[in-house]
Design a protein around this motif. Structure first.
Motif, PDB file in Angstrom:
ATOM      1  N   LYS A  23      42.827  39.509  43.434  1.00 11.05           N
ATOM      2  CA  LYS A  23      41.845  38.728  42.678  1.00 11.05           C
ATOM      3  C   LYS A  23      41.235  37.696  43.622  1.00 11.05           C
ATOM      4  O   LYS A  23      41.945  37.077  44.418  1.00 11.05           O
ATOM      5  CB  LYS A  23      42.496  38.031  41.489  1.00 11.05           C
ATOM      6  CG  LYS A  23      42.777  38.962  40.316  1.00 11.05           C
ATOM      7  CD  LYS A  23      43.217  38.179  39.095  1.00 11.05           C
ATOM      8  CE  LYS A  23      43.263  39.054  37.852  1.00 11.05           C
ATOM      9  NZ  LYS A  23      41.916  39.507  37.443  1.00 11.05           N
ATOM     10  N   LYS A  25      38.104  34.497  43.913  1.00 12.76           N
ATOM     11  CA  LYS A  25      37.127  33.624  43.271  1.00 12.76           C
ATOM     12  C   LYS A  25      36.322  32.964  44.374  1.00 12.76           C
ATOM     13  O   LYS A  25      36.889  32.445  45.343  1.00 12.76           O
ATOM     14  CB  LYS A  25      37.813  32.565  42.403  1.00 12.76           C
ATOM     15  CG  LYS A  25      36.836  31.684  41.615  1.00 12.76           C
ATOM     16  CD  LYS A  25      37.576  30.728  40.680  1.00 12.76           C
ATOM     17  CE  LYS A  25      36.604  29.912  39.844  1.00 12.76           C
ATOM     18  NZ  LYS A  25      37.323  29.000  38.913  1.00 12.76           N
ATOM     19  N   VAL A  37      28.387  39.296  33.983  1.00 10.84           N
ATOM     20  CA  VAL A  37      29.633  40.034  34.162  1.00 10.84           C
ATOM     21  C   VAL A  37      29.304  41.527  34.217  1.00 10.84           C
ATOM     22  O   VAL A  37      28.530  42.036  33.405  1.00 10.84           O
ATOM     23  CB  VAL A  37      30.614  39.750  33.001  1.00 10.84           C
ATOM     24  CG1 VAL A  37      31.816  40.692  33.075  1.00 10.84           C
ATOM     25  CG2 VAL A  37      31.081  38.293  33.058  1.00 10.84           C
ATOM     26  N   ASP A  52      34.143  37.689  36.028  1.00 14.02           N
ATOM     27  CA  ASP A  52      34.095  36.392  35.359  1.00 14.02           C
ATOM     28  C   ASP A  52      33.199  35.486  36.189  1.00 14.02           C
ATOM     29  O   ASP A  52      33.110  35.638  37.410  1.00 14.02           O
ATOM     30  CB  ASP A  52      35.497  35.793  35.240  1.00 14.02           C
ATOM     31  CG  ASP A  52      35.526  34.569  34.326  1.00 14.02           C
ATOM     32  OD1 ASP A  52      34.636  34.467  33.457  1.00 14.02           O
ATOM     33  OD2 ASP A  52      36.407  33.711  34.504  1.00 14.02           O
ATOM     34  N   ASP A  54      31.219  31.240  36.215  1.00 17.20           N
ATOM     35  CA  ASP A  54      30.878  29.970  35.585  1.00 17.20           C
ATOM     36  C   ASP A  54      29.678  29.404  36.333  1.00 17.20           C
ATOM     37  O   ASP A  54      29.005  30.121  37.076  1.00 17.20           O
ATOM     38  CB  ASP A  54      32.074  29.004  35.572  1.00 17.20           C
ATOM     39  CG  ASP A  54      32.673  28.780  36.958  1.00 17.20           C
ATOM     40  OD1 ASP A  54      31.884  28.732  37.931  1.00 17.20           O
ATOM     41  OD2 ASP A  54      33.899  28.652  37.074  1.00 17.20           O
ATOM     42  N   SER A  59      34.251  35.494  39.879  1.00 19.60           N
ATOM     43  CA  SER A  59      35.517  36.121  40.220  1.00 19.60           C
ATOM     44  C   SER A  59      35.367  37.636  40.226  1.00 19.60           C
ATOM     45  O   SER A  59      34.510  38.190  39.527  1.00 19.60           O
ATOM     46  CB  SER A  59      36.609  35.718  39.220  1.00 19.60           C
ATOM     47  OG  SER A  59      36.816  34.324  39.234  1.00 19.60           O
TER      48      SER A  59
END
Length: 216
Positions: A23, A25, A37, A52, A54, A59
């Motif tokens: 994973k 980010k 997304v 994901d 923001d 991510s």
């Protein structure tokens, strides 16, 4: 599909390897515009899917194969990464067609600075040699570049203009650092076409031989 024209440099703020994937980010700005997304973003030349996001980061998950084939195997937080959103029909194709499928890991042998350009010498895996040609296109860490010369076995030199050098992660690189390499997809298609032609010729030759045997 991408062009190899980096839109911005992001920063890895989280990276964690799992059993068969990782994973990541990435803090960024420009590539978040109109991104949703499920969209694709090239990260150091590796096509990743946004899972994901923001207001100042996104991510993604990285498959085991992508980790093993790319410099993500060495990734740590704080890394500067080149970012590019997927190509759209409204976008100019300023570089060349890039798939975001890394073919191997290269190593920077030397970085040389000149008045009007930078030159990088890059060592690449021997199995990629047949796809690389002088004046041909190559992608280094997601950057579309042209092979300037072959200076030694499995070693090429590429020229980089100051603008590209300063707006990508190349400005943070040094001799001995690893980079992702993607060869020109056209070279791969040519290889397949030539192989099919060779196989067809062999089949035709076998048929001719069998027909000759029937005459006896």
């Amino acid at each position: 599909m991408f062009t190899g024209i980096v839109e911005e440099t992001g920063k890895v703020v989280f990276f964690q390897k799992k059993s068969d994937f990782a994973k990541i980010k990435i803090k960024c700005d420009t590539v978040l515009e109109k991104t949703q997304v499920g969209d694709s973003i090239a990260v150091n030349g590796v096509c990743l899917t946004v899972v994901d996001l923001d207001e100042n980061s996104f991510s993604a998950d990285i498959s085991y194969e992508s980790i093993e084939r790319s410099t993500f195997k060495y990734c740590t937080t704080g890394w500067a990464v080149n970012l590019e959103r997927a190509l759209t029909l409204e976008k100019r194709l300023g570089g060349h067609l890039v798939q975001g499928h890394v073919d191997g890991i290269g190593k920077i042998v030397k970085i040389m600075e000149y008045k009007d350009a930078y030159k990088l010498q890059i060592l690449y895996p021997s199995e990629l040699d047949k796809y690389i040609a002088v004046k041909g296109s190559i992608t280094i860490d997601g950057i579309s570049l042209t092979v300037a010369s072959e200076i030694a076995a499995n070693t090429i030199e590429v020229a980089v203009i100051p603008h590209t050098f300063m707006v990508t992660n190349l400005k943070d690189k040094k001799s001995g650092d690893y980079v992702n390499i993607e060869v020109d997809v056209i070279a791969r298609y040519l290889e397949k076409l030539l192989k099919k032609e060779k196989d067809t010729s062999k089949l035709y030759e076998d048929i001719q031989n069998l027909m000759s045997l029937e005459d006896y």
